[in-house]
Design an enzyme around this catalytic site. Structure first.
Site, PDB file in Angstrom:
ATOM      1  N   SER A 195      20.381  35.983  16.996  1.00  0.00           N
ATOM      2  CA  SER A 195      18.511  36.268  17.366  1.00  0.00           C
ATOM      3  C   SER A 195      17.818  36.445  18.373  1.00  0.00           C
ATOM      4  CB  SER A 195      17.970  34.768  16.880  1.00  0.00           C
ATOM      5  OG  SER A 195      16.901  34.742  16.777  1.00  0.00           O
ATOM      6  N   TYR A 208      16.853  25.741  18.528  1.00  0.00           N
ATOM      7  CA  TYR A 208      17.288  26.897  17.523  1.00  0.00           C
ATOM      8  C   TYR A 208      17.786  27.628  18.252  1.00  0.00           C
ATOM      9  CZ  TYR A 208      17.900  31.280  14.675  1.00  0.00           C
ATOM     10  OH  TYR A 208      18.252  32.286  14.239  1.00  0.00           O
TER      11      TYR A 208
END
Length: 343
Positions: A195, A208
């Site tokens: 990401s 995350y």
């Protein structure tokens, strides 16, 4: 020429002023970029695809929905033999049923929970038995399975940190280690879906971010180790595609928020207050309703990583705002990025 250019004072280099806007509050900052180190107009192309896909075996994790579901169908259309790892195959999930409805001998859904070592090993045996010649190995592994959450550090339980890490980080490590013998035999590819938040941190996303930073580090270490063995390792770093992946519905955000607030220690609730908490949840709702709904840039990046003779180390499928923000936060002194993006 290059040495002379690099030896010139920065003030003498031709620069380009660029206005940076922070979407959260509309503040604008002007930065000066120098073409010698940065070119905002440079765009990568995926024209170097050379390795034929026909019949090559690829395992994609997390194919119940989102990127994985789209990848399984796309790679199948390109001629790959696709093993689609699905968390909910044993529960008859709608995504699994749709993939199975294609009734193709080149697209096979398999039960796969990347947190379960027994299921991962069973997946290895399923793939091995499905190969025409197991001694020639498996061409590609796409580690796509992942989960996400939100919440500031003091709002997030240790159980949540562990749960996200077990899927995003340890699931990637576990699956990769198990399939490496097959990948080494084929001199194949590992593609890890990370990401943009694996390169730059963001408030309220620490569980995350931690896992995606870990995936980045794991991928780099693996790339170094696999290089002499002929296995190529790439990382795909998508931007904001929450709207396309259905990770967060308004109902799910509210459910997470309620559980989070109910489980907070009394001292944290008292110190921050419900108003502050609700403001952060509202900001997360706004973020989740934004972003691209077109996942083709991510699909194309993964396809290139699997098929190009010389795949890129990293792919950045994201819109210009997030790409520029990532450059600022990873290449500039922290004091500059903090001034622009921390409020």
């Amino acid at each position: 020429m290059l040495a002379a250019r690099l030896s010139r004072p920065l003030s003498q280099l031709p620069g380009k002023a660029l206005s940076v806007c922070d979407r959260e509050n509309g503040t604008r900052h002007t930065l000066l970029f120098y073409p010698a180190s940065f070119s905002p107009d440079t765009r990568r192309t995926y024209t170097s695809q050379a390795d034929a896909a026909s019949g090559k075996a690829v395992l994609v994790t997390g194919c119940d929905s989102g990127f994985g579901f789209s990848l399984a169908k796309h790679l199948h259309s390109k001629g790959f033999l696709v093993f689609a790892g699905c968390l909910l195959k044993d529960k008859g999930d709608a995504g699994v049923r749709e993939l199975d409805s294609l009734k193709s001998d080149r697209l096979r859904t398999i039960q796969l929970n990347v947190c379960n070592s027994e299921e991962v090993e069973k997946a290895v045996e399923t793939v091995r038995s499905g190969l025409k010649d197991p001694e020639k190995g498996m061409w590609g592994l796409v580690n796509n399975a992942g989960i996400s959450t939100f919440g500031e550090v003091e709002f997030t339980s240790m159980e949540t940190y562990k749960e996200v890490a077990e899927v995003n980080l340890w699931g990637t490590v576990r699956t990769t280690k198990s399939f490496l013998p097959l990948l080494r035999r084929a001199k194949g590819r590992v593609v890890n879906i990370s990401s943009m938040l694996g390169r730059m941190a963001n408030p309220a996303r620490s569980p995350y971010c931690i896992t995606k930073f870990g995936v980045e580090a794991f991928s780099d270490c693996l790339r170094y180790e696999m290089h002499p063995l002929g296995v190529k390792v790439s990382v795909v770093e998508p931007g904001n595609f929450i709207a396309a992946t259905s990770l967060y519905s308004p109902e799910r955000i509210q459910a997470i928020a309620k559980k989070m607030w109910d489980e907070l220690p009394e001292v944290v609730r008292k110190d921050y207050g419900k108003k502050y908490f609700d403001e952060k949840i509202a900001k997360m709702e706004t973020y989740c309703n934004s972003g691209s709904t077109d996942t083709s840039s991510v699909i194309n990046a993964v396809t290139h990583a699997l098929t190009a003779a010389t795949p890129y180390t990293r792919y950045h499928p994201m819109d210009y705002y997030w790409w520029l923000r990532m450059q600022v936060m990873t290449h500039f002194p922290g004091a500059i990025s903090d001034k622009i993006y921390i409020h």
